[in-house]
Every structure is written in structure tokens, then in C-alpha cells.
Design a protein around this motif. Structure first.
Motif, mmCIF file in Angstrom:
data_model
loop_
_atom_site.group_PDB
_atom_site.id
_atom_site.type_symbol
_atom_site.label_atom_id
_atom_site.label_comp_id
_atom_site.label_asym_id
_atom_site.label_seq_id
_atom_site.Cartn_x
_atom_site.Cartn_y
_atom_site.Cartn_z
ATOM 1 N N LEU A 24 0.841 -1.204 0.000
ATOM 2 C CA LEU A 24 0.000 0.000 0.000
ATOM 3 C C LEU A 24 0.870 1.245 0.000
ATOM 4 C CD1 LEU A 24 -2.708 -1.035 2.617
ATOM 5 C CD2 LEU A 24 -2.810 -1.214 0.120
ATOM 6 N N CYS A 25 0.335 2.315 -0.560
ATOM 7 C CA CYS A 25 1.035 3.591 -0.614
ATOM 8 C C CYS A 25 1.301 4.077 0.814
ATOM 9 C CB CYS A 25 0.216 4.622 -1.387
ATOM 10 S SG CYS A 25 0.954 6.263 -1.411
ATOM 11 N N GLU A 26 2.566 4.299 1.135
ATOM 12 C CA GLU A 26 2.951 4.688 2.487
ATOM 13 C C GLU A 26 2.476 6.101 2.845
ATOM 14 O OE1 GLU A 26 6.987 3.448 3.693
ATOM 15 O OE2 GLU A 26 7.045 2.373 1.776
ATOM 16 N N ILE A 27 2.383 6.980 1.874
ATOM 17 C CA ILE A 27 1.928 8.343 2.133
ATOM 18 C C ILE A 27 0.410 8.374 2.287
ATOM 19 C CG2 ILE A 27 1.846 10.700 1.223
ATOM 20 C CD1 ILE A 27 4.618 9.711 2.282
ATOM 21 N N CYS A 28 -0.301 7.657 1.451
ATOM 22 C CA CYS A 28 -1.762 7.588 1.596
ATOM 23 C C CYS A 28 -2.139 6.986 2.949
ATOM 24 C CB CYS A 28 -2.385 6.790 0.453
ATOM 25 S SG CYS A 28 -2.446 7.701 -1.110
ATOM 26 N N GLU A 29 -1.382 5.995 3.414
ATOM 27 C CA GLU A 29 -1.643 5.429 4.742
ATOM 28 C C GLU A 29 -1.542 6.515 5.805
ATOM 29 O OE1 GLU A 29 -0.410 0.769 4.809
ATOM 30 O OE2 GLU A 29 1.262 2.186 4.787
ATOM 31 N N ARG A 30 -0.554 7.392 5.695
ATOM 32 C CA ARG A 30 -0.405 8.494 6.651
ATOM 33 C C ARG A 30 -1.584 9.460 6.557
ATOM 34 N NH1 ARG A 30 5.171 10.071 8.257
ATOM 35 N NH2 ARG A 30 6.456 8.248 7.973
ATOM 36 N N ARG A 31 -2.201 9.539 5.385
ATOM 37 C CA ARG A 31 -3.366 10.406 5.178
ATOM 38 C C ARG A 31 -4.661 9.717 5.599
ATOM 39 N NH1 ARG A 31 -1.107 12.287 -0.668
ATOM 40 N NH2 ARG A 31 -0.160 14.249 0.024
ATOM 41 N N VAL A 34 -6.429 4.242 1.773
ATOM 42 C CA VAL A 34 -5.887 2.951 1.349
ATOM 43 C C VAL A 34 -5.793 2.979 -0.167
ATOM 44 C CG1 VAL A 34 -6.253 0.458 1.294
ATOM 45 C CG2 VAL A 34 -6.913 1.765 3.320
ATOM 46 N N GLU A 35 -4.554 2.997 -0.667
ATOM 47 C CA GLU A 35 -4.298 2.990 -2.110
ATOM 48 C C GLU A 35 -3.206 1.970 -2.397
ATOM 49 O OE1 GLU A 35 -5.631 4.595 -4.759
ATOM 50 O OE2 GLU A 35 -7.079 5.645 -3.486
ATOM 51 N N GLU A 36 -3.364 1.238 -3.473
ATOM 52 C CA GLU A 36 -2.342 0.284 -3.878
ATOM 53 C C GLU A 36 -1.093 1.033 -4.350
ATOM 54 O OE1 GLU A 36 -1.693 -3.385 -7.037
ATOM 55 O OE2 GLU A 36 -3.380 -2.030 -7.307
ATOM 56 N N ALA A 37 0.058 0.577 -3.932
ATOM 57 C CA ALA A 37 1.319 1.153 -4.397
ATOM 58 C C ALA A 37 1.655 0.567 -5.762
ATOM 59 C CB ALA A 37 2.434 0.850 -3.405
ATOM 60 N N VAL A 38 2.047 1.436 -6.682
ATOM 61 C CA VAL A 38 2.437 0.995 -8.021
ATOM 62 C C VAL A 38 3.856 1.430 -8.361
ATOM 63 C CG1 VAL A 38 0.072 0.933 -8.897
ATOM 64 C CG2 VAL A 38 1.423 3.028 -9.117
ATOM 65 N N ALA A 39 4.447 2.272 -7.513
ATOM 66 C CA ALA A 39 5.794 2.786 -7.762
ATOM 67 C C ALA A 39 6.647 2.611 -6.509
ATOM 68 C CB ALA A 39 5.727 4.260 -8.146
ATOM 69 N N VAL A 40 7.931 2.460 -6.723
ATOM 70 C CA VAL A 40 8.896 2.429 -5.636
ATOM 71 C C VAL A 40 9.832 3.606 -5.863
ATOM 72 C CG1 VAL A 40 10.772 1.139 -4.549
ATOM 73 C CG2 VAL A 40 8.703 -0.049 -5.282
ATOM 74 N N ASP A 41 9.966 4.435 -4.835
ATOM 75 C CA ASP A 41 10.700 5.687 -4.972
ATOM 76 C C ASP A 41 11.840 5.742 -3.962
ATOM 77 O OD1 ASP A 41 10.219 8.390 -6.436
ATOM 78 O OD2 ASP A 41 10.746 8.946 -4.389
#
Length: 115
Positions: A24-31, A34-41
Motif C-alpha cells: 500500500l502507498c505509504e503516504i496515503c496510509e499516513r493520510r 488505502v491505495e495500492e502502491a504501483v511505484a517504488v521511490d
């Protein structure tokens, strides 16, 4: 075609490992989303001196929106080094940007020297 290091099998394995560990998107979790992560940065972009193959804690799993937000504000050539990479605050009033050093956590009512 993607540029080095993103066109290597080593990056593909590292990316898949990170997405498996944090799907899951680590930033959306902080918000609170719940969003699926599609990129690694990279925490520190490769073109700014970051390791091309850091440990997993040197990477973020991000959704497309959060990845584009960070890339546009910070990673691009001439990006603002001291601006927040991610805007907004969590439910406790803390910045969601994991890089935010200006708002280091301290007890409410404590002075800057921690007293």
C-alpha cells in the motif's frame, strides 16, 4: 526505455521486494487512505547522490498520485531541496512528509530544547 538503474534486473528484484513488503502507498496510509502502491521511490533520488540500490528502508512504496507529486516538487532537475515532498498532516497534526525535519515530534507544550 528506462534509464539506469531502473532497467536492471537488480532494480526489478528490489522493487518487487519492496512492493511485496509494503503493497500500500505509504503516504496515503499516513493520510488515512488505502491505495495500492504501483511505484517504488528513493528517499534520496539517484541523481541527487542517493544509492541506486538502497536497503528497503531507503525506499517508499507509492501510488501514482503520490509518486508524481514527489517527483514534480522535489526529484526533477531544479527541484526545491527544502520544500515538503508531500503536503498535508495526519490526524494527530503531524506532517505526512516522512522527510519533514522542521516539525520534529516533541511533547505538546515542550519548548524547542525539550523542556
Amino acid at each position: 526505455m528506462a534509464a539506469w538503474p531502473y532497467n536492471t534486473s537488480k532494480w526489478a528484484k528490489l522493487r518487487n521486494t519492496k512492493l511485496s513488503a509494503r503493497p500500500l502507498c505509504e503516504i496515503c496510509e499516513r493520510r488515512g487512505l488505502v491505495e495500492e502502491a504501483v511505484a517504488v521511490d528513493h528517499f534520496v533520488p539517484v541523481r541527487q547522490g542517493g544509492s541506486p540500490f538502497p536497503s528497503l528502508d531507503g525506499l517508499l512504496s507509492l501510488c501514482e498520485r503520490c509518486h508524481n507529486e514527489k517527483s514534480a516538487a522535489f526529484d526533477r532537475q531544479g527541484g526545491k531541496q527544502f520544500r515538503r515532498r508531500f503536503k498535508g498532516f495526519d490526524a494527530d497534526g503531524n506532517p505526512i512528509d516522512p522527510f519533514d525535519v522542521w516539525h520534529a515530534a516533541r511533547p505538546r507544550g515542550a519548548s524547542k530544547d525539550g523542556r
